[in-house]
Design a protein around this motif. Structure first.
Motif, PDB file in Angstrom:
ATOM      1  N   ALA A 171       4.909  32.392 -24.111  1.00 30.92           N
ATOM      2  CA  ALA A 171       4.738  32.505 -25.322  1.00 30.92           C
ATOM      3  C   ALA A 171       3.256  34.322 -25.436  1.00 30.92           C
ATOM      4  N   LYS A 172       2.750  33.666 -24.318  1.00 26.73           N
ATOM      5  CA  LYS A 172       2.117  34.812 -24.593  1.00 26.73           C
ATOM      6  C   LYS A 172       2.635  36.612 -23.983  1.00 26.73           C
ATOM      7  N   ALA A 173       3.709  36.964 -23.153  1.00 27.72           N
ATOM      8  CA  ALA A 173       4.388  37.626 -23.125  1.00 27.72           C
ATOM      9  C   ALA A 173       5.387  37.520 -24.517  1.00 27.72           C
ATOM     10  N   ALA A 174       5.677  37.199 -25.278  1.00 28.55           N
ATOM     11  CA  ALA A 174       6.508  37.216 -26.857  1.00 28.55           C
ATOM     12  C   ALA A 174       5.288  37.952 -27.942  1.00 28.55           C
ATOM     13  N   SER A 175       3.814  37.129 -28.016  1.00 28.84           N
ATOM     14  CA  SER A 175       2.955  37.522 -28.769  1.00 28.84           C
ATOM     15  C   SER A 175       2.615  39.107 -28.715  1.00 28.84           C
ATOM     16  N   ILE A 176       2.397  39.592 -26.746  1.00 30.05           N
ATOM     17  CA  ILE A 176       2.483  40.993 -26.312  1.00 30.05           C
ATOM     18  C   ILE A 176       3.307  41.535 -27.377  1.00 30.05           C
ATOM     19  N   ASP A 233       0.580  -0.721   0.033  1.00 27.31           N
ATOM     20  CA  ASP A 233       0.023  -0.279  -0.352  1.00 27.31           C
ATOM     21  C   ASP A 233       1.076   1.366   0.559  1.00 27.31           C
ATOM     22  N   ASP A 234       1.773   1.209   1.197  1.00 28.56           N
ATOM     23  CA  ASP A 234       2.634   2.248   0.915  1.00 28.56           C
ATOM     24  C   ASP A 234       3.483   3.370  -0.501  1.00 28.56           C
ATOM     25  N   TYR A 235       4.017   1.307  -0.900  1.00 30.27           N
ATOM     26  CA  TYR A 235       4.669   1.937  -2.619  1.00 30.27           C
ATOM     27  C   TYR A 235       3.588   2.502  -2.971  1.00 30.27           C
ATOM     28  N   ASP A 236       2.387   1.719  -3.758  1.00 31.22           N
ATOM     29  CA  ASP A 236       1.083   2.894  -3.881  1.00 31.22           C
ATOM     30  C   ASP A 236       0.958   3.841  -4.433  1.00 31.22           C
ATOM     31  N   LYS A 237       1.141   4.293  -2.428  1.00 27.15           N
ATOM     32  CA  LYS A 237       0.597   5.505  -2.490  1.00 27.15           C
ATOM     33  C   LYS A 237       1.959   6.370  -2.516  1.00 27.15           C
ATOM     34  N   ALA A 238       2.815   5.966  -2.119  1.00 28.50           N
ATOM     35  CA  ALA A 238       4.535   6.559  -3.375  1.00 28.50           C
ATOM     36  C   ALA A 238       4.286   6.785  -4.367  1.00 28.50           C
ATOM     37  N   ALA A 239       4.157   5.791  -4.951  1.00 28.52           N
ATOM     38  CA  ALA A 239       4.014   5.818  -6.343  1.00 28.52           C
ATOM     39  C   ALA A 239       3.043   6.941  -7.060  1.00 28.52           C
ATOM     40  N   GLU A 240       1.900   6.846  -6.313  1.00 26.92           N
ATOM     41  CA  GLU A 240       0.533   7.867  -6.816  1.00 26.92           C
ATOM     42  C   GLU A 240       1.582   8.971  -6.471  1.00 26.92           C
ATOM     43  N   PHE A 241       1.425   9.731  -5.200  1.00 22.14           N
ATOM     44  CA  PHE A 241       2.392  10.858  -4.813  1.00 22.14           C
ATOM     45  C   PHE A 241       3.489  11.855  -6.104  1.00 22.14           C
ATOM     46  N   LYS A 242       4.208  10.205  -6.205  1.00 20.67           N
ATOM     47  CA  LYS A 242       5.618  11.044  -7.353  1.00 20.67           C
ATOM     48  C   LYS A 242       4.401  11.343  -8.664  1.00 20.67           C
ATOM     49  N   ALA A 243       3.283  10.417  -9.098  1.00 23.99           N
ATOM     50  CA  ALA A 243       2.968  10.323 -10.214  1.00 23.99           C
ATOM     51  C   ALA A 243       2.529  12.301  -9.823  1.00 23.99           C
ATOM     52  N   GLN A 244       1.695  12.383  -8.767  1.00 23.11           N
ATOM     53  CA  GLN A 244       1.217  13.543  -8.684  1.00 23.11           C
ATOM     54  C   GLN A 244       1.919  14.393  -8.574  1.00 23.11           C
ATOM     55  N   ALA A 245       3.426  14.277  -8.221  1.00 20.97           N
ATOM     56  CA  ALA A 245       4.068  15.508  -7.976  1.00 20.97           C
ATOM     57  C   ALA A 245       4.791  16.155  -9.264  1.00 20.97           C
ATOM     58  N   GLU A 246       5.216  15.033 -10.572  1.00 20.31           N
ATOM     59  CA  GLU A 246       5.753  14.452 -11.563  1.00 20.31           C
ATOM     60  C   GLU A 246       4.091  15.762 -12.684  1.00 20.31           C
ATOM     61  N   GLU A 247       3.088  14.959 -12.866  1.00 21.96           N
ATOM     62  CA  GLU A 247       1.653  16.142 -13.346  1.00 21.96           C
ATOM     63  C   GLU A 247       1.808  18.081 -12.748  1.00 21.96           C
ATOM     64  N   ALA A 248       2.046  18.269 -11.909  1.00 22.41           N
ATOM     65  CA  ALA A 248       1.932  19.201 -11.619  1.00 22.41           C
ATOM     66  C   ALA A 248       3.236  20.125 -11.698  1.00 22.41           C
ATOM     67  N   GLU A 249       4.224  19.216 -11.930  1.00 24.21           N
ATOM     68  CA  GLU A 249       5.328  19.724 -12.347  1.00 24.21           C
ATOM     69  C   GLU A 249       5.273  20.155 -13.882  1.00 24.21           C
ATOM     70  N   ALA A 250       4.624  18.748 -14.348  1.00 23.25           N
ATOM     71  CA  ALA A 250       4.557  19.293 -15.997  1.00 23.25           C
ATOM     72  C   ALA A 250       3.720  20.109 -16.157  1.00 23.25           C
ATOM     73  N   ALA A 251       2.471  20.232 -15.046  1.00 23.49           N
ATOM     74  CA  ALA A 251       1.566  21.917 -15.286  1.00 23.49           C
ATOM     75  C   ALA A 251       1.857  23.184 -15.238  1.00 23.49           C
ATOM     76  N   TYR A 252       3.342  23.273 -13.932  1.00 19.63           N
ATOM     77  CA  TYR A 252       4.193  24.612 -14.345  1.00 19.63           C
ATOM     78  C   TYR A 252       4.594  24.183 -15.362  1.00 19.63           C
ATOM     79  N   HIS A 253       5.768  23.929 -15.412  1.00 17.63           N
ATOM     80  CA  HIS A 253       5.849  24.263 -17.080  1.00 17.63           C
ATOM     81  C   HIS A 253       5.401  24.855 -18.439  1.00 17.63           C
ATOM     82  N   GLN A 254       3.806  23.758 -18.748  1.00 22.42           N
ATOM     83  CA  GLN A 254       3.282  24.309 -19.332  1.00 22.42           C
ATOM     84  C   GLN A 254       2.783  26.037 -19.026  1.00 22.42           C
ATOM     85  N   SER A 255       2.559  25.933 -18.275  1.00 22.90           N
ATOM     86  CA  SER A 255       1.450  27.483 -17.771  1.00 22.90           C
ATOM     87  C   SER A 255       3.489  28.955 -17.540  1.00 22.90           C
TER      88      SER A 255
END
Lengths: 269, 180
Positions: free
Chosen positions: B96-101, B68-90
Motif C-alpha cells: 500500500a505504501k509503495a502504491a501511495s508513494i 503438556d506436549d500437545y499444549d506446547k505444540a498448540a502454542e507453537f502453532k498459534a505463534q507461527a500463525e501469528e507470525a504469518e499474519a504479521a508477515y502478511h500484514q506488513s
C-alpha cells in the motif's frame, strides 16, 4: 511291559479327587484350631509371590517409554482400571487396589493351578488350585459383598435400601419386586463363589479323568493301547479351554464385583 | 452336560472311597481361611502401597507429559500463525505504501510538468505578442516612411512642374484620396 513299569505308580496314586485333597505341610495353630500351612496355603503363597514378582519387575525402573515388563504391567493396570471405571464410573476408582488384587490373585491361583505336577513329588507338593475350594471362593465373595454393604450404607445411609425397590415401579408390583430383589441380592455371594469354585473343580476333574483314561487305555496293551491317543488329544483341547476358563473366571469374578460395588455407590439406578 | 456327568462320576467314585469331597471337609476350613487372609492381605498391601501407586504414577506422568506436549505444540502453532499474519500484514502495508508513494510521485510530476508547460506557453505567448507588436510598429513606421516619402516625392514633382511647393497637409490629403 515297559509301559506298565512307568505308568503303574502313577495309576496307583491318581484318583480324580486326590488333587483336591488338602495336605498339611507345617503344623500351625492353637489347641482345637488347626491352622496348618497346607498345599493350598503353599499355592496361595506361590500365586502371591508370582504376582508380586511380576509387579516388581514391571515397576522396577519406571520409564516414560515403557520396557517390555512395564508395558505388560501397564496393560494389566489399564485393563482392570478400564473395567472398574466402565462399570462404576470415576467414584468407584477408590476400590481399584481391591479389584486389582482380587483379579490378579484369582487369575494367578487359576493359572498356576494348571501347571502340571512334576512326577515323583510327594503329595503335598503336587500342583494345587486354591480357588477349586468353595471355602476360598466363598470367602472372597463374602469379602466383596461386605465391602458392598458397608460402602452402600456409609455412602447412602438408609437410601441404600432403594436398591431393593427400583424407582418407577407401581406400588402393587413392589410387593413382588422387593422380595425378588432381596433374594437376588442374597444369592450374589453364593453365585460368585459357586461359579468360580465349580469351574475350577470341574475343569481339573475332567483333566484328571481324561488323563486316567489315557493311562488305563495305554495299560491294556495290544491294539487298544493306540486308542489312548483320543483321550490324550481331548485332554490337550480341554487344557487349552481351561486356560481360557482360568482367565475368564477371574475376569467374571472381578467384573461382577465391580457391578455390585456400582450398586453400593448408586443404589437408585 | 460333560461337566455334569463328570461330576456325577467323580461323586460316585468318592462315595465309594472316602464319603465326601475334600471341598466339604470342614476341618480344613480354618486353615484355608487363615492363610487366604494372610496372603490376600499381604498381596493387597503390596499392591496398594507399593506397586499400583508406582505404575499409576508413571501412567499419570506420561498422560500429563503428552498433554503438556500437545499444549506446547498448540502454542507453537498459534505463534507461527501469528507470525504469518504479521508477515502478511506488513507485506500488505508495504504494498500500500509503495502504491501511495508511486501515486504521489506521479501526481507531483504531473503538476510539475503542467507548471513547466504553462510557464513555457506563457513565455512563448509573451514573445509572440512582443514580436507581433514590433512587427506592427515596423509596419506602421514603414507605412509612415512610405507616406513621408510619397509626400516628399509629390512635393518635389509638383515643384519641378509648377515651381511651387504645395503644403504638406494638402499633399497628404491628396494621397489619402488617391489611396482610398
Amino acid at each position: 511291559m515297559t509301559a506298565d513299569f512307568i505308568l503303574k505308580p502313577i495309576v496307583a496314586f491318581a484318583g480324580p479327587l486326590d488333587q483336591f485333597e488338602i495336605v498339611p505341610i507345617f503344623p500351625f495353630g492353637a489347641e482345637g484350631l488347626d491352622l496348618a500351612f497346607t498345599n493350598s496355603s503353599l499355592w496361595m503363597m506361590i500365586s502371591v509371590i508370582v504376582a508380586c514378582l511380576f509387579m516388581f519387575y514391571a515397576t522396577r525402573s519406571p520409564q516414560l517409554v515403557p520396557g517390555r515388563m512395564q508395558a505388560a504391567g501397564e496393560m494389566l493396570y489399564q485393563f482392570v482400571s478400564d473395567m472398574l471405571r466402565g462399570v462404576t464410573g470415576n467414584d468407584g476408582m477408590k476400590f481399584f487396589p481391591y479389584i486389582f488384587t482380587l483379579f490378579l490373585f484369582i487369575l494367578m491361583c487359576n493359572m498356576l493351578g494348571l501347571w502340571p505336577t512334576i512326577p515323583g513329588l510327594p503329595h503335598e507338593l503336587h500342583t494345587f488350585t486354591p480357588t477349586s475350594h468353595i471355602i476360598v471362593t466363598l470367602a472372597l465373595a463374602l469379602l466383596t459383598i461386605s465391602i458392598v454393604i458397608i460402602t452402600g450404607f456409609a455412602q447412602n445411609g438408609l437410601g441404600f435400601l432403594k436398591l431393593f425397590a427400583p424407582s418407577g415401579v407401581p406400588l402393587p408390583m413392589l410387593f413382588l419386586i422387593v422380595p425378588i430383589e432381596i433374594i437376588s441380592f442374597l444369592s450374589r455371594p453364593l453365585s460368585l463363589a459357586i461359579r468360580l469354585f465349580a469351574n475350577m473343580f470341574a475343569g481339573h476333574l475332567i483333566l484328571k479323568l481324561f488323563a486316567g483314561f489315557v493311562v488305563s487305555l495305554a495299560g491294556v496293551g495290544g491294539l487298544i493301547t493306540g486308542l489312548a491317543i483320543f483321550p490324550l488329544l481331548g485332554n490337550v483341547a480341554i487344557f487349552l479351554l481351561e486356560i481360557l476358563v482360568a482367565f475368564l473366571q477371574a475376569y467374571i469374578f472381578a467384573i461382577l464385583s465391580c457391578m455390585y460395588l456400582a450398586d453400593a455407590l448408586h443404589p437408585d439406578h | 452336560m460333560l461337566i455334569l456327568s463328570t461330576i456325577a462320576v467323580a461323586a460316585a467314585e468318592t462315595a465309594e472311597s472316602s464319603g465326601t469331597l475334600p471341598q466339604f471337609n470342614m476341618d480344613t476350613y480354618a486353615s484355608q481361611l487363615f492363610w487366604l487372609a494372610v496372603f490376600f492381605g499381604v498381596m493387597f498391601w503390596a499392591m496398594s502401597t507399593i506397586f499400583l501407586p508406582k505404575l499409576g504414577g508413571i501412567i499419570e506422568e506420561r498422560r500429563n507429559r503428552l498433554a503438556d506436549d500437545y499444549d506446547k505444540a498448540a502454542e507453537f502453532k498459534a505463534q507461527a500463525e501469528e507470525a504469518e499474519a504479521a508477515y502478511h500484514q506488513s507485506l500488505a502495508d508495504a504494498k500500500a505504501k509503495a502504491a501511495s508513494i508511486a501515486a504521489e510521485t506521479r501526481a507531483q510530476l504531473d503538476e510539475e510538468i503542467a507548471a513547466m508547460q504553462a510557464e513555457t506557453e506563457e513565455k512563448l505567448n509573451a514573445r509572440l505578442s512582443a514580436a507581433e507588436a514590433s512587427i506592427n510598429e515596423m509596419q506602421a513606421e514603414a507605412a509612415a516612411k512610405v507616406q513621408e516619402a510619397a509626400v516628399e516625392t509629390t512635393q518635389a514633382l509638383v515643384e519641378a512642374l509648377i515651381n511651387e511647393t504645395p503644403p504638406a497637409d494638402k499633399v497628404t490629403a491628396a494621397i489619402a484620396a488617391v489611396n482610398s
